[in-house]
Scaffold this motif. Structure first.
Motif, mmCIF file in Angstrom:
data_model
loop_
_atom_site.group_PDB
_atom_site.id
_atom_site.type_symbol
_atom_site.label_atom_id
_atom_site.label_comp_id
_atom_site.label_asym_id
_atom_site.label_seq_id
_atom_site.Cartn_x
_atom_site.Cartn_y
_atom_site.Cartn_z
ATOM 1 N N ALA A 97 0.818 -1.215 0.000
ATOM 2 C CA ALA A 97 0.000 0.000 0.000
ATOM 3 C C ALA A 97 0.852 1.266 0.000
ATOM 4 C CB ALA A 97 -0.940 -0.001 1.217
ATOM 5 N N ASN A 98 2.170 1.125 -0.129
ATOM 6 C CA ASN A 98 3.090 2.261 -0.103
ATOM 7 C C ASN A 98 3.817 2.367 -1.452
ATOM 8 O OD1 ASN A 98 5.046 4.179 0.409
ATOM 9 N ND2 ASN A 98 5.828 3.214 2.257
ATOM 10 N N PRO A 99 3.147 2.922 -2.476
ATOM 11 C CA PRO A 99 3.771 2.983 -3.803
ATOM 12 C C PRO A 99 5.005 3.880 -3.858
ATOM 13 C CG PRO A 99 1.703 4.205 -3.797
ATOM 14 C CD PRO A 99 1.793 3.482 -2.471
ATOM 15 N N ALA A 100 5.113 4.863 -2.966
ATOM 16 C CA ALA A 100 6.294 5.734 -2.984
ATOM 17 C C ALA A 100 7.560 4.920 -2.698
ATOM 18 C CB ALA A 100 6.141 6.863 -1.977
ATOM 19 N N SER A 101 7.490 4.003 -1.738
ATOM 20 C CA SER A 101 8.665 3.179 -1.445
ATOM 21 C C SER A 101 8.964 2.215 -2.579
ATOM 22 C CB SER A 101 8.471 2.416 -0.135
ATOM 23 O OG SER A 101 8.770 3.255 0.955
ATOM 24 N N CYS A 102 7.936 1.781 -3.289
ATOM 25 C CA CYS A 102 8.164 0.919 -4.448
ATOM 26 C C CYS A 102 8.957 1.687 -5.515
ATOM 27 C CB CYS A 102 6.836 0.426 -5.011
ATOM 28 S SG CYS A 102 6.951 -1.123 -5.920
ATOM 29 N N ARG A 103 8.595 2.958 -5.722
ATOM 30 C CA ARG A 103 9.317 3.775 -6.705
ATOM 31 C C ARG A 103 10.767 3.994 -6.279
ATOM 32 N NH1 ARG A 103 4.304 6.302 -6.703
ATOM 33 N NH2 ARG A 103 5.014 7.959 -5.311
ATOM 34 N N VAL A 104 10.993 4.216 -4.980
ATOM 35 C CA VAL A 104 12.367 4.386 -4.491
ATOM 36 C C VAL A 104 13.175 3.134 -4.795
ATOM 37 C CG1 VAL A 104 13.802 4.595 -2.411
ATOM 38 C CG2 VAL A 104 11.812 6.092 -2.714
#
Length: 196
Positions: free
Chosen positions: A153-160
């Motif tokens: 549920a944390n797409p920002a960390s996936c992008r990182v």
């Protein structure tokens, strides 16, 4: 050292504890440096930030508690079980944290964790810090594998993870209990020899 299985340790004991935790430079006067007792207000502020609280499972009661947590960070370096850096501008207070949990020198692996305070988000700093620490971990410390896990549920960390060159390896179901219940986690990793 050689374990009872006859397999040599990937990194010999003492590699971390035998020296000081390094300061790792980034661009624009930002660096990764060890946490200091004077950084307690920044750690307390992070524990009160809703986004950090949502994705990072830690609580800090007050500045005394923050100072105790900082002291434990130093103990973990000496015990070679973890390594935690403040993300800070030269001469400034921390604007984030990045570190290695579950350091296994003999097995050659660790998990990378991070967070940034609101004023440091959205400018690529998490990616830059992740790349820098991963480079140090695989090249200088000599570990073989670094994993990065985050809630699906944390797409920002996936992008990182993707921008920092971590390969997506799969989804771990019900892997971490957050305040709102069990979360599936994405597992990403880099291994020694991966292109940078």
């Amino acid at each position: 050292m050689i374990s009872s299985s006859g397999i040599p340790d990937v990194v010999p004991p003492g590699r971390m504890a035998g020296g000081d935790q390094p300061v790792l430079g980034l661009a624009d006067g930002v660096r990764l440096r060890p946490w200091r007792p004077a950084d307690a207000p920044a750690l307390l502020a992070a524990a009160q930030d809703p986004a950090i609280r949502q994705w990072n499972l830690f609580a800090v009661a007050d500045e005394d508690d923050a100072r105790r947590r900082i002291a434990r960070m130093r103990e973990r370096w000496r015990a070679e079980s973890g390594a935690v850096w403040a993300v800070a501008r030269t001469g400034g207070a921390p604007i984030g944290l990045i570190g290695l949990n579950g350091v296994d020198l003999a097995g050659g692996a660790a998990e990378l964790v991070y967070w940034l305070l609101p004023e440091a988000r959205g400018v690529g700093l998490a990616v830059a810090a992740t790349r820098r620490l991963t480079h140090w971990t695989l090249r200088d410390l000599g570990l073989h594998r670094v994993r990065l896990c985050h809630s699906t549920a944390n797409p920002a960390s996936c992008r990182v993870a993707e921008k920092a060159g971590f390969t997506f390896e799969g989804t771990m179901r019900g892997a971490l209990l957050h305040a709102d219940g069990w979360h599936d986690q994405h597992l990403h990793a880099r291994v020694a020899g991966d292109p940078e």
